[in-house]
Design a protein around this motif. Structure first.
Motif, PDB file in Angstrom:
ATOM      1  N   LEU A  10       0.837  -1.190   0.000  1.00 26.21           N
ATOM      2  CA  LEU A  10       0.000   0.000   0.000  1.00 26.21           C
ATOM      3  C   LEU A  10       0.866   1.232   0.000  1.00 26.21           C
ATOM      4  CD1 LEU A  10      -2.748  -0.979   2.565  1.00 26.21           C
ATOM      5  CD2 LEU A  10      -3.006  -0.711   0.114  1.00 26.21           C
ATOM      6  N   GLN A  88      -8.304   1.426   2.565  1.00 24.56           N
ATOM      7  CA  GLN A  88      -7.465   0.369   2.012  1.00 24.56           C
ATOM      8  C   GLN A  88      -7.950  -0.984   2.526  1.00 24.56           C
ATOM      9  OE1 GLN A  88      -5.629   2.609   4.226  1.00 24.56           O
ATOM     10  NE2 GLN A  88      -5.473   4.181   2.644  1.00 24.56           N
ATOM     11  N   THR A  89      -8.051  -1.958   1.639  1.00 24.58           N
ATOM     12  CA  THR A  89      -8.402  -3.313   2.046  1.00 24.58           C
ATOM     13  C   THR A  89      -7.395  -4.291   1.462  1.00 24.58           C
ATOM     14  OG1 THR A  89      -9.874  -3.687   0.151  1.00 24.58           O
ATOM     15  CG2 THR A  89     -10.860  -2.778   2.160  1.00 24.58           C
ATOM     16  N   LYS A  90      -7.196  -5.394   2.187  1.00 22.94           N
ATOM     17  CA  LYS A  90      -6.309  -6.468   1.748  1.00 22.94           C
ATOM     18  C   LYS A  90      -7.104  -7.768   1.763  1.00 22.94           C
ATOM     19  CE  LYS A  90      -2.328  -4.379   4.121  1.00 22.94           C
ATOM     20  NZ  LYS A  90      -1.241  -4.638   5.110  1.00 22.94           N
ATOM     21  N   LEU A  97      -1.667 -11.262  -3.001  1.00 26.07           N
ATOM     22  CA  LEU A  97      -2.514 -10.472  -2.113  1.00 26.07           C
ATOM     23  C   LEU A  97      -3.129  -9.323  -2.892  1.00 26.07           C
ATOM     24  CD1 LEU A  97      -3.268 -10.252   0.955  1.00 26.07           C
ATOM     25  CD2 LEU A  97      -1.442  -8.564   1.132  1.00 26.07           C
ATOM     26  N   ASN A  98      -4.454  -9.189  -2.837  1.00 28.40           N
ATOM     27  CA  ASN A  98      -5.136  -8.074  -3.496  1.00 28.40           C
ATOM     28  C   ASN A  98      -5.133  -6.870  -2.568  1.00 28.40           C
ATOM     29  OD1 ASN A  98      -5.803  -9.473  -5.854  1.00 28.40           O
ATOM     30  ND2 ASN A  98      -7.677 -10.283  -4.963  1.00 28.40           N
ATOM     31  N   LEU A  99      -4.551  -5.785  -3.033  1.00 23.97           N
ATOM     32  CA  LEU A  99      -4.519  -4.531  -2.283  1.00 23.97           C
ATOM     33  C   LEU A  99      -5.353  -3.503  -3.021  1.00 23.97           C
ATOM     34  CD1 LEU A  99      -0.688  -4.406  -1.486  1.00 23.97           C
ATOM     35  CD2 LEU A  99      -2.507  -5.391  -0.113  1.00 23.97           C
ATOM     36  N   MET A 177      -6.654  -6.082   7.708  1.00 22.55           N
ATOM     37  CA  MET A 177      -7.117  -6.165   6.319  1.00 22.55           C
ATOM     38  C   MET A 177      -7.954  -4.969   5.897  1.00 22.55           C
ATOM     39  SD  MET A 177      -6.762  -9.179   7.939  1.00 22.55           S
ATOM     40  CE  MET A 177      -8.352  -9.859   8.421  1.00 22.55           C
ATOM     41  N   SER A 307     -12.677  -6.726  -1.677  1.00 20.85           N
ATOM     42  CA  SER A 307     -11.769  -6.264  -2.731  1.00 20.85           C
ATOM     43  C   SER A 307     -12.511  -5.556  -3.851  1.00 20.85           C
ATOM     44  CB  SER A 307     -10.991  -7.453  -3.312  1.00 20.85           C
ATOM     45  OG  SER A 307     -11.880  -8.366  -3.944  1.00 20.85           O
ATOM     46  N   ARG A 492      -6.141  -0.789  -7.564  1.00 25.15           N
ATOM     47  CA  ARG A 492      -5.963  -2.159  -7.118  1.00 25.15           C
ATOM     48  C   ARG A 492      -4.815  -2.778  -7.901  1.00 25.15           C
ATOM     49  NH1 ARG A 492     -11.527  -3.954  -8.089  1.00 25.15           N
ATOM     50  NH2 ARG A 492     -10.997  -5.568  -6.601  1.00 25.15           N
TER      51      ARG A 492
END
Length: 503
Positions: A10, A88-90, A97-99, A177, A307, A492
């Motif tokens: 991030l 922000q999400t993980k 890993l989707n950021l 997350m 996500s 993303r």
């Protein structure tokens, strides 16, 4: 909003408890041909009356100045001062890993041309000071939520300012997350060539914590499909596991009023009250009415994150769906409540209506929500329990409770495009019927909110009408405002999921 590539982590996030982050400097050519670092310049965001643990709320002023001092001549084209809010999400992807980052707030402070030096060069040893003034808004612009939604009510929630999530001094019961950050940023920009993109050559960030004020929402319309809540429960009471039936006990809860915290997030502004109706249907008139011997409870926080954009209320219905395109998650944490005192009306003995009779056998325990089989409505029986008793017993419990805010940080209930926070109140009632003990548990929604504060609480006194008119044109560039519709960012690192435009 647009999707774009995100690096392996991030974007840089400064510690809320530390000093403003500063980024400047670069490389310069030395006489021997090797590149050596040139002296770093100094850029600072100075926020008036700010301290590390200070909390801002709706209507809070953010005033101060940005100071820039360079140790060499620096050519630049413009300076930006912004109030930024981002989520922000993980989430776990198939191979990585989707950021995801969603910038939902970007207010730009206008800087008059007269502030810039001519020519636009930051001279060595000279300090330039630029004042700024923002106000924490109550709502976001409508472009902050332009994705597909299943209800207009959800968009109304998404356009409310979310609270800071993560980074508090006390545990705010949030996972790593999901995070929501606010900050004031100052940037010095330079354009290398005509028509090329602006490049940041210096930047400073001052993080802040925000708890926006919130009005109390109407009670939720809970159905059997809403698995998070259990507003009604009926169970058969027996002397022991295989012994004679004593009767059937039904508990039904009402949604308590919102628990409001003070705008500084520290004190409690209002204490909610839980109400539970109990109905006991004895197998015969000889069975005495029950006694409530104890009650315990806990508050459970539920943090939903995704996500992809959230199109419905995550606390209603089923959150996790198989084969979803978006990766979703929920993190729950419970906090026990201190001992509670229960008051209740005397047990009332009511006759069954002549037309209402039960069948010849007890049904198994029935768990459900309001309006489901096993509940009751205004004293009208809906149970299938067999009984020779012509009467049943009812009472109403009132259970006051308070949030243990000294141990946890209760951020307000919110719903946003990528993350949500809701709370549930779980009550466990101990009931004794003769020598038989029983227990029934209910789970009900609980809204946590922040009370609205007055300008005086922000240290701002309201001017008279004459004074306001006289000062309307003075220092116009310092007036709090939204200069333009923010250019919202939605980034993303995975292109497998659809964007706002394709959903």
């Amino acid at each position: 909003m647009s999707f774009g590539g995100v690096p392996s982590g991030l974007s840089h996030r400064a510690s809320l408890s530390g000093a403003p982050s500063v980024s400047s400097g670069g490389l310069d050519g030395a006489a021997n041909g090797k590149k050596v670092p040139f002296p770093k310049s100094n850029i600072e965001v100075n926020l008036k009356n700010h301290f590390g643990s200070k909390i801002y709320t709706s209507g809070s002023p953010l005033s101060g100045d940005v100071t820039i001092t360079t140790k060499r001549d620096v050519r630049f084209d413009s300076i930006q001062i912004l109030l930024v809010g981002s989520t922000q999400t993980k989430t776990d992807g198939l191979n990585s890993l989707n950021l995801v980052t969603h910038t939902f707030l970007k207010l730009v402070m206008p800087i008059p041309e007269s502030t810039y030096p001519v020519p636009r060069v930051l001279e060595t040893g000279q300090t330039i000071t630029i004042p700024f003034n923002f106000v924490i808004p109550n709502h976001l612009t409508i472009s902050a939520c332009n994705h597909e939604r299943l209800s207009g009510q959800l968009q109304d929630q998404h356009l409310l300012l979310p609270p800071s999530l993560g980074g508090w001094d006390k545990d705010d019961m949030s996972p790593i997350m999901a995070r929501i950050d606010y900050s004031i940023k100052a940037r010095v920009l330079r354009q290398a060539d005509v028509g090329s993109k602006m490049v940041r050559i210096m930047e400073a960030t001052q993080p802040i914590r925000v708890l926006p004020a919130s009005a109390e929402d109407p009670p939720l319309n809970i159905s059997a499909a809403d698995k998070l809540y259990k507003m009604t429960k009926s169970k058969t009471v027996r002397k022991n596991l295989m012994a004679t039936r004593v009767g059937q006990l039904t508990a039904e809860a009402l949604q308590p009023s919102a628990a409001l915290l003070q705008s500084n997030g520290l004190g409690i502004a209002s204490h909610p009250l839980a109400q539970v109706s109990l109905t006991f249907e004895p197998t015969s008139a000889d069975v005495a009415s029950p006694r409530v011997t104890g009650v315990s409870g806990k508050i459970i926080s539920h943090t939903f994150y995704s996500s992809g954009t959230i199109a419905s209320f995550p606390n209603l219905g089923t959150w996790s769906q198989p084969f979803d395109v978006e990766r979703r998650g929920v993190y729950s944490a419970s906090t026990p409540l201190p001992s509670m005192k229960v008051s209740h009306t005397p047990w009332a003995q009511r006759p069954f209506a002549a037309a209402v009779r039960r069948d010849s056998g007890y049904s198994s325990d029935v768990d459900g929500n309001c309006g489901q089989e096993g509940g009751f409505d205004n004293g009208k029986k809906s149970s299938k329990a067999a009984s020779t008793s012509p009467i049943y017993h009812t009472t109403t419990l009132e259970i006051p409770f308070k949030l243990p805010s000294d141990k946890k940080m209760f951020i307000p209930t919110f719903h946003s495009c990528l993350a949500s926070r809701v709370y549930t109140l779980q009550l466990s009632l101990d009931v004794t019927i003769g020598s038989t003990r029983s227990n029934v548990s209910l789970t009900m929604p609980l809204q946590v909110g922040i009370e609205y504060s007055t300008p005086e609480q922000h240290g701002v006194s309201l001017p008279s009408f004459e004074t306001a008119v006289a000062e309307a044109e003075a220092d116009a560039h310092l007036q709090p405002r939204v200069i333009r519709v923010p250019e919202y960012e939605f980034n993303r690192d995975s292109s497998a999921l659809p964007g706002y435009g394709t959903r």
